[in-house]
Design a protein around this motif. Sequence first.
Motif, short mmCIF file in Angstrom:
data_model
loop_
_atom_site.label_atom_id
_atom_site.label_comp_id
_atom_site.label_asym_id
_atom_site.label_seq_id
_atom_site.Cartn_x
_atom_site.Cartn_y
_atom_site.Cartn_z
N PHE A 174 1.53 -57.51 26.78
CA PHE A 174 0.29 -58.21 27.11
C PHE A 174 -0.50 -57.33 28.06
O PHE A 174 0.01 -56.87 29.09
N TYR A 175 -1.77 -57.10 27.71
CA TYR A 175 -2.63 -56.31 28.57
C TYR A 175 -3.62 -57.28 29.25
O TYR A 175 -4.38 -57.97 28.60
N ASP A 176 -3.63 -57.29 30.58
CA ASP A 176 -4.52 -58.16 31.34
C ASP A 176 -5.78 -57.37 31.64
O ASP A 176 -5.73 -56.33 32.30
N LYS A 177 -6.92 -57.85 31.15
CA LYS A 177 -8.17 -57.14 31.34
C LYS A 177 -8.99 -57.71 32.51
O LYS A 177 -10.08 -57.25 32.75
N ARG A 178 -8.48 -58.70 33.20
CA ARG A 178 -9.23 -59.28 34.34
C ARG A 178 -9.25 -58.33 35.50
O ARG A 178 -8.28 -57.61 35.75
N LYS A 179 -10.34 -58.41 36.26
CA LYS A 179 -10.43 -57.58 37.47
C LYS A 179 -10.56 -58.41 38.69
O LYS A 179 -11.04 -59.44 38.83
#
Length: 116
Positions: free
Chosen positions: A111-116
Amino acid sequence: MDTVSALHNVSKQLYDILHNDIPKDERDGHIASIEELITTRQTLIDALKPPYTVEEKRLGAEIVSINKDIDERLLQLKNTIKFDLTDIKKRKQSTNKYVNPYRSLLTDGVFYDKRK
């Protein structure tokens, strides 16, 4: 013995070997003898020189008909060997999957989390 009759004898030997059923465990020995006969046959073909007598022409016609059958049997043998190799490869892959079932699943569930 002249070249045409020697070529006829070698072609007949090759024909006889290819028409015998070859067990899988003895295939390597048969393939080695087939290769040897093919090499001898090619040497004799290269040594052919015209003019030919009537008997040599008759033997040549027989050699051509035998050669068609030899080509078919060699193609069948090649296809059988190719099938056996792919079968062995499939068995090897399935055995490896059985021994280490999680080896190919390393990228699943990432899973790649793209939130910053």
